[in-house]
Structure formats: C-alpha cells, structure tokens
Design a protein around this motif. Structure first.
Motif, PDB file in Angstrom:
ATOM      1  N   GLU A 173     -16.824  20.950 -11.152  1.00  0.00           N
ATOM      2  CA  GLU A 173     -16.720  20.097 -12.315  1.00  0.00           C
ATOM      3  C   GLU A 173     -15.827  19.224 -11.879  1.00  0.00           C
ATOM      4  O   GLU A 173     -15.946  18.843 -10.558  1.00  0.00           O
ATOM      5  N   SER A 174     -16.117  18.125 -12.359  1.00  0.00           N
ATOM      6  CA  SER A 174     -15.648  17.360 -12.468  1.00  0.00           C
ATOM      7  C   SER A 174     -14.194  17.136 -12.038  1.00  0.00           C
ATOM      8  O   SER A 174     -13.261  17.820 -12.785  1.00  0.00           O
ATOM      9  N   THR A 175     -14.363  16.215 -11.472  1.00  0.00           N
ATOM     10  CA  THR A 175     -12.422  16.176 -11.300  1.00  0.00           C
ATOM     11  C   THR A 175     -12.314  14.913 -11.436  1.00  0.00           C
ATOM     12  O   THR A 175     -10.971  14.496 -11.642  1.00  0.00           O
ATOM     13  N   GLY A 176     -12.387  13.993 -12.909  1.00  0.00           N
ATOM     14  CA  GLY A 176     -12.265  13.037 -13.459  1.00  0.00           C
ATOM     15  C   GLY A 176     -12.610  11.720 -13.357  1.00  0.00           C
ATOM     16  O   GLY A 176     -12.243  11.972 -11.681  1.00  0.00           O
ATOM     17  N   VAL A 177     -12.250  10.428 -13.559  1.00  0.00           N
ATOM     18  CA  VAL A 177     -12.722   9.123 -13.576  1.00  0.00           C
ATOM     19  C   VAL A 177     -10.855   8.938 -13.136  1.00  0.00           C
ATOM     20  O   VAL A 177     -10.661   9.072 -14.127  1.00  0.00           O
ATOM     21  N   PRO A 178     -11.144   8.231 -12.037  1.00  0.00           N
ATOM     22  CA  PRO A 178      -9.774   7.687 -12.039  1.00  0.00           C
ATOM     23  C   PRO A 178      -9.336   6.643 -13.364  1.00  0.00           C
ATOM     24  O   PRO A 178     -10.398   5.591 -12.965  1.00  0.00           O
ATOM     25  N   SER A 179      -7.832   6.662 -13.080  1.00  0.00           N
ATOM     26  CA  SER A 179      -8.176   4.906 -14.076  1.00  0.00           C
ATOM     27  C   SER A 179      -7.541   3.857 -13.251  1.00  0.00           C
ATOM     28  O   SER A 179      -7.233   3.893 -11.660  1.00  0.00           O
ATOM     29  N   PRO A 180      -7.594   2.632 -14.036  1.00  0.00           N
ATOM     30  CA  PRO A 180      -7.609   1.321 -13.491  1.00  0.00           C
ATOM     31  C   PRO A 180      -6.593   1.074 -12.665  1.00  0.00           C
ATOM     32  O   PRO A 180      -6.735   0.410 -11.798  1.00  0.00           O
ATOM     33  N   GLU A 181      -5.291   1.928 -12.759  1.00  0.00           N
ATOM     34  CA  GLU A 181      -4.548   2.051 -12.630  1.00  0.00           C
ATOM     35  C   GLU A 181      -3.973   2.160 -11.925  1.00  0.00           C
ATOM     36  O   GLU A 181      -3.346   2.092 -10.135  1.00  0.00           O
ATOM     37  N   LYS A 182      -4.832   3.670 -11.995  1.00  0.00           N
ATOM     38  CA  LYS A 182      -5.080   4.142  -9.798  1.00  0.00           C
ATOM     39  C   LYS A 182      -5.950   3.527  -9.348  1.00  0.00           C
ATOM     40  O   LYS A 182      -5.971   3.523  -7.940  1.00  0.00           O
ATOM     41  N   VAL A 183      -6.779   2.975  -9.832  1.00  0.00           N
ATOM     42  CA  VAL A 183      -7.776   2.381  -8.508  1.00  0.00           C
ATOM     43  C   VAL A 183      -6.849   1.013  -7.800  1.00  0.00           C
ATOM     44  O   VAL A 183      -6.771   0.998  -7.038  1.00  0.00           O
ATOM     45  N   ARG A 184      -6.454   0.693  -8.932  1.00  0.00           N
ATOM     46  CA  ARG A 184      -5.664  -0.481  -8.023  1.00  0.00           C
ATOM     47  C   ARG A 184      -4.425  -0.212  -7.544  1.00  0.00           C
ATOM     48  O   ARG A 184      -3.861  -0.945  -6.276  1.00  0.00           O
ATOM     49  N   SER A 185      -3.773   1.136  -7.328  1.00  0.00           N
ATOM     50  CA  SER A 185      -2.689   1.098  -6.620  1.00  0.00           C
ATOM     51  C   SER A 185      -3.315   1.698  -5.794  1.00  0.00           C
ATOM     52  O   SER A 185      -2.317   1.286  -4.547  1.00  0.00           O
ATOM     53  N   VAL A 186      -4.327   2.126  -5.328  1.00  0.00           N
ATOM     54  CA  VAL A 186      -5.567   2.496  -4.348  1.00  0.00           C
ATOM     55  C   VAL A 186      -5.390   1.487  -3.021  1.00  0.00           C
ATOM     56  O   VAL A 186      -4.746   1.492  -2.434  1.00  0.00           O
ATOM     57  N   LEU A 187      -6.257   0.280  -4.277  1.00  0.00           N
ATOM     58  CA  LEU A 187      -6.935  -0.924  -3.639  1.00  0.00           C
ATOM     59  C   LEU A 187      -5.194  -1.906  -3.503  1.00  0.00           C
ATOM     60  O   LEU A 187      -5.723  -3.066  -3.309  1.00  0.00           O
ATOM     61  N   GLN A 188      -4.328  -1.637  -3.818  1.00  0.00           N
ATOM     62  CA  GLN A 188      -3.438  -3.202  -3.844  1.00  0.00           C
ATOM     63  C   GLN A 188      -3.115  -4.064  -3.009  1.00  0.00           C
ATOM     64  O   GLN A 188      -2.764  -5.106  -3.853  1.00  0.00           O
ATOM     65  N   ASP A 189      -3.934  -4.431  -1.725  1.00  0.00           N
ATOM     66  CA  ASP A 189      -3.765  -4.792  -1.076  1.00  0.00           C
ATOM     67  C   ASP A 189      -5.188  -5.660  -0.950  1.00  0.00           C
ATOM     68  O   ASP A 189      -5.064  -6.888  -0.063  1.00  0.00           O
ATOM     69  N   PHE A 190      -5.890  -4.799  -1.619  1.00  0.00           N
ATOM     70  CA  PHE A 190      -7.026  -6.044  -1.914  1.00  0.00           C
ATOM     71  C   PHE A 190      -7.049  -6.995  -3.452  1.00  0.00           C
ATOM     72  O   PHE A 190      -5.944  -6.841  -5.012  1.00  0.00           O
ATOM     73  N   ARG A 191      -7.846  -7.899  -3.382  1.00  0.00           N
ATOM     74  CA  ARG A 191      -8.061  -9.217  -4.525  1.00  0.00           C
ATOM     75  C   ARG A 191      -8.488  -8.548  -6.596  1.00  0.00           C
ATOM     76  O   ARG A 191      -8.995  -6.779  -5.707  1.00  0.00           O
ATOM     77  N   PRO A 192      -7.735  -8.580  -6.936  1.00  0.00           N
ATOM     78  CA  PRO A 192      -8.227  -7.816  -8.700  1.00  0.00           C
ATOM     79  C   PRO A 192     -10.236  -8.115  -8.677  1.00  0.00           C
ATOM     80  O   PRO A 192     -10.206  -6.798  -9.083  1.00  0.00           O
ATOM     81  N   GLY A 193     -10.590  -8.782  -8.275  1.00  0.00           N
ATOM     82  CA  GLY A 193     -12.583  -9.037  -8.727  1.00  0.00           C
ATOM     83  C   GLY A 193     -12.969  -7.675  -7.719  1.00  0.00           C
ATOM     84  O   GLY A 193     -13.384  -6.709  -8.579  1.00  0.00           O
ATOM     85  N   PHE A 194     -11.823  -7.192  -6.308  1.00  0.00           N
ATOM     86  CA  PHE A 194     -12.480  -6.236  -5.435  1.00  0.00           C
ATOM     87  C   PHE A 194     -11.960  -5.222  -5.742  1.00  0.00           C
ATOM     88  O   PHE A 194     -12.781  -3.790  -6.760  1.00  0.00           O
ATOM     89  N   GLN A 195     -10.853  -5.474  -7.210  1.00  0.00           N
ATOM     90  CA  GLN A 195     -10.430  -3.935  -7.998  1.00  0.00           C
ATOM     91  C   GLN A 195     -11.551  -3.584  -8.454  1.00  0.00           C
ATOM     92  O   GLN A 195     -11.249  -2.605  -9.277  1.00  0.00           O
ATOM     93  N   ASP A 196     -12.059  -4.780  -9.627  1.00  0.00           N
ATOM     94  CA  ASP A 196     -12.372  -4.106 -10.814  1.00  0.00           C
ATOM     95  C   ASP A 196     -13.872  -3.889  -9.897  1.00  0.00           C
ATOM     96  O   ASP A 196     -14.374  -3.014 -10.861  1.00  0.00           O
ATOM     97  N   LEU A 197     -14.138  -4.530  -9.168  1.00  0.00           N
ATOM     98  CA  LEU A 197     -15.675  -3.992  -8.807  1.00  0.00           C
ATOM     99  C   LEU A 197     -15.866  -1.981  -8.480  1.00  0.00           C
ATOM    100  O   LEU A 197     -17.152  -1.366  -8.819  1.00  0.00           O
ATOM    101  N   ALA A 198     -14.552  -1.852  -7.482  1.00  0.00           N
ATOM    102  CA  ALA A 198     -14.032  -0.513  -7.407  1.00  0.00           C
ATOM    103  C   ALA A 198     -13.859   0.299  -8.901  1.00  0.00           C
ATOM    104  O   ALA A 198     -15.151   1.233  -8.385  1.00  0.00           O
ATOM    105  N   TYR A 199     -13.784   0.103  -9.768  1.00  0.00           N
ATOM    106  CA  TYR A 199     -13.384   1.476 -10.159  1.00  0.00           C
ATOM    107  C   TYR A 199     -14.960   1.132 -11.174  1.00  0.00           C
ATOM    108  O   TYR A 199     -14.941   2.050 -11.996  1.00  0.00           O
TER     109      TYR A 199
END
Length: 405
Positions: free
Chosen positions: A291-317
């Motif tokens: 089963e799919s675990t679901g897509v992490p939200s943009p907020e979740k991605v930014r929380s995990v990658l909070q030490d990285f620049r916004p452009g890097f976070q957007d690419l990760a999402y």
C-alpha cells in the motif's frame, strides 16, 4: 544462474552518464556474444535491453531474464493458457468481476465487443479440432505445432523503448506514428565517431537494409524455405552476428579473447554478500500488494529539510509528489544527477530522500483473476501449490532440448 554482484548494466550507464567509445565497444561486443550464444541454443530472447545484462564479480556481462525467451514450441504461447483459463471459468460458471476498472469496462459496449472478438480469436486458435480423438496424441500435437507456428513470434513482446521500428509502428496504430528517420539525430556532444554513427544508422533502420545475417535476408526474400529450416529453430541461426561483427567499428575486437580481457569496470566488493550495486535499482513486482504510504505534504518536506534553501526543498517535494515504478525511479535519479546548482552532497541527499519519502506505484496485476478480491487468494494458493507439478528439468542434447524422465 550465478549471483551477479555488479548490478545491471543500466545502473552502470546511469552512474557513468556517458561511456567512452572504447568502453562502449567492449560491452556491446560482450552483449553480441551473449545474444549469439542464446541463438546457438536455438532460443530467441525477445527482451534485449541494458537492464537485462548483469555484471559479474569479474566485471564481465551475462545476459538474464528469460521470461520471454522462445524456441518455437507452442507451450511458450501465453494465449494458449489464457484460453484454457477463460474456458475453465466459463464451464465451472465462476464469475470473476475483477477490479473497479474491469467492472467499468464491462459496462462499456465498445469494450465488450473487443473482448468478445478477442475471445473468439482464442477459441478459433486453441479449440480442440474436429476429427482428432482424445487418444490421438500424436495427431493432436502435430496440429498444435502447425497451427501455432503460424502465429508465434509475431506478437508484440518486450520493452517498447528497445523495439525495432517496424514493431513500434504496429504498436502505435492508434497513436501518432513517429518516423525514426526524422527522430534519429546524432548529438554534437558527446562525440560519436563516423564509424559509430554508421553502425547506429545501419541498425536503426528498415529491416530490408538493416545490418544483420544474410541468412535472415534470404528467408525474407524466400530464398530459404521452411523445409530447409525444419532441423533448426525456425527463427534464429547459430553464429548469426557475423555481419555485425565485421562492421568497421568492431575492427580489432578479439572476439575469441573477450572473456580473458580485463573489463573497464570491476565491482568493488566487501564480500560475497555485498549488494551495494543493487540498492538503487529497486524491484519490479507485477503482483505487488504494498500500500502507498501517501505523498508527504510540502510542510512535511520543509520540516525535514529545514536547514536547506527553499529551492532545494521545492525540488525534493517535486521528486516525491508522484508515485514511481522502477523505470520512473531511474528517471528521477537522472533528474537529480543533472539538477543545476546542486552539489554532489545535495544530490546524494536527494536520492536518499526519494528512497525514504517517495512511494512506489502500486502495479495492477495483469491477470483479471488476481484483480478480483474474492478470487485472488484462492487462485494464488492453488498456483503456489501446483506451479511446478509435472515439470521435469531439461538438459541439452545434440538434437536439442528434450525433457528428462
């Protein structure tokens, strides 16, 4: 077969991005010998692609994945078993609804007509013939061999990205046809020698002018009849790469000594159970129930990658926003590798992030029975218990493959 710790050749291509022509020549030469060996055993592979060449511990290539391999025998015809499965369900009056998409298609009149036509074609092709009794085994097998040999090896099998132009045209009957002559263009970078370009153009072309064994061209022109080929597999000849081997791009290739040469890449292993070269490849499972675990939200991605620049976070999402299969995963890895303004460390981090937070695309089983919630468990249980019932191992004899008692 032996464990191939170096992973598959496509993974090597992804890691290296571009191979020098001399390196490509070595690997292509080994691929040619592998395919030629299959033909010497009177089989055709039908799914040649980089993924299906594995790298041994010594760095040499071995061909794998013989699920579509065929030697001219009717028992390799999947439609034969599809017919029996369909007839058996009908006679036992077992209804198989399939999944939601199946049920939706069942309500579509056009789809019903297509299904009926397909079923009638199966019945015509595999229904027990009149005039042959159930005890006339020899006559029955002779009918089966003659009937199916007119059809086998004309079906579209394999992987679409690696099919011949004429097969692709059949595949694209309902879509806009792509002309390979217009699409094939040599890049300025990386540089490809004149000899290399000539080889590519003589392989990616119409089959009438394609570089291949002259014996196949003689068959197409009717200069070799089917009676003359009865003593061998009616589709391949042994040692049939002679025209390709003699192309000037392969000049000075020591065909008989390739296995003694040191390959350009040798896996660096810590031990016999080292699987590092397979870790990024993922697995293909057409029967997957995960089963799919679901897509992490943009907020979740930014929380995990909070030490990285916004452009890097957007690419990760973006990389984890859609489910992936093995092919898409390799595309994501290439996208990461070519991402602008990212360091090597960031690229490695993105690959690890996709593995942790991306979700695999749930594949739809090809068999309708396995798509049916009520029938699936019973069918899988029966198949597991009877999968190899009646099978015997085979060994090569001078006259070909024979079942051993």
């Amino acid at each position: 077969m032996d464990y191939m710790p170096g992973g598959d050749f496509l993974s090597l291509l992804i890691r290296e991005s571009t191979l020098h022509e001399s390196v490509a020549r070595f690997y292509i030469s080994e691929m040619i010998l592998a395919v030629e060996e299959i033909h010497r055993l009177k089989f055709i592979h039908r799914d040649i692609k980089p993924d299906n060449f594995l790298i041994s511990a010594s760095g040499h290539l071995k061909i794998s994945d013989f699920g579509l391999a065929f030697d001219g025998h009717w028992s390799h015809d999947a439609s034969y078993y599809n017919y029996h499965r369909s007839v058996l369900l009908t006679r036992l009056r077992v209804g198989v609804a399939g999944d939601e998409l199946d049920q939706k298609e069942d309500c579509n009149i056009k789809k019903q007509i297509e299904t009926t036509r397909s079923l009638m074609a199966l019945i015509q092709r595999h229904e027990f013939p009149d005039g042959i009794g159930e005890d006339d085994l020899e006559d029955l097998l002779e009918w089966r061999n003659k009937w199916t040999n007119r059809y086998l090896c004309h079906s579209m099998v394999g992987t679409s990205q690696y099919m011949a132009p004429e097969v692709i045209r059949v595949w694209q009957l309902l879509t806009k046809e792509q002309n390979h002559k217009k699409m094939l263009k040599m890049p300025i970078r990386p540089y490809v020698s004149d000899k290399g370009q000539d080889l590519l153009r003589r392989l990616i072309c119409e089959k009438q002018t394609r570089l291949c064994s002259r014996r196949y061209q003689m068959i197409d022109r009717g200069q070799i009849g089917t009676r003359q080929m009865e003593h061998i597999c009616p589709y391949v000849f042994p040692d049939d790469a002679e025209d390709i081997k003699s192309h000037r791009w392969f000049k000075n290739v020591p065909w008989d000594q390739l296995h003694t040469m040191t390959p350009p890449f040798i896996p660096q292993l810590h031990g016999p159970d080292d699987t590092r070269y397979f870790e990024e490849a993922g697995s293909i499972d057409d029967m997957s129930d995960s089963e799919s675990t679901g897509v992490p939200s943009p907020e979740k991605v930014r929380s995990v990658l909070q030490d990285f620049r916004p452009g890097f976070q957007d690419l990760a999402y973006q990389l984890v926003a859609e489910p992936y299969d093995t092919v898409k995963l390799r595309g994501l890895q290439r996208q990461i590798q070519s991402a602008p303004r990212t360091t090597s460390l960031e690229k490695d981090l993105l690959k690890h992030f996709v593995e942790l937070y991306g979700h695999k695309e749930r594949k739809r089983p090809r068999d309708r029975i396995l798509r049916d919630k009520a029938a699936k468990a019973v069918a899988m249980d029966v198949r597991k218990r009877t999968a190899f019932m009646g099978y015997t191992w085979r060994r090569m004899r001078p006259e070909g493959y024979l079942a051993m008692a």
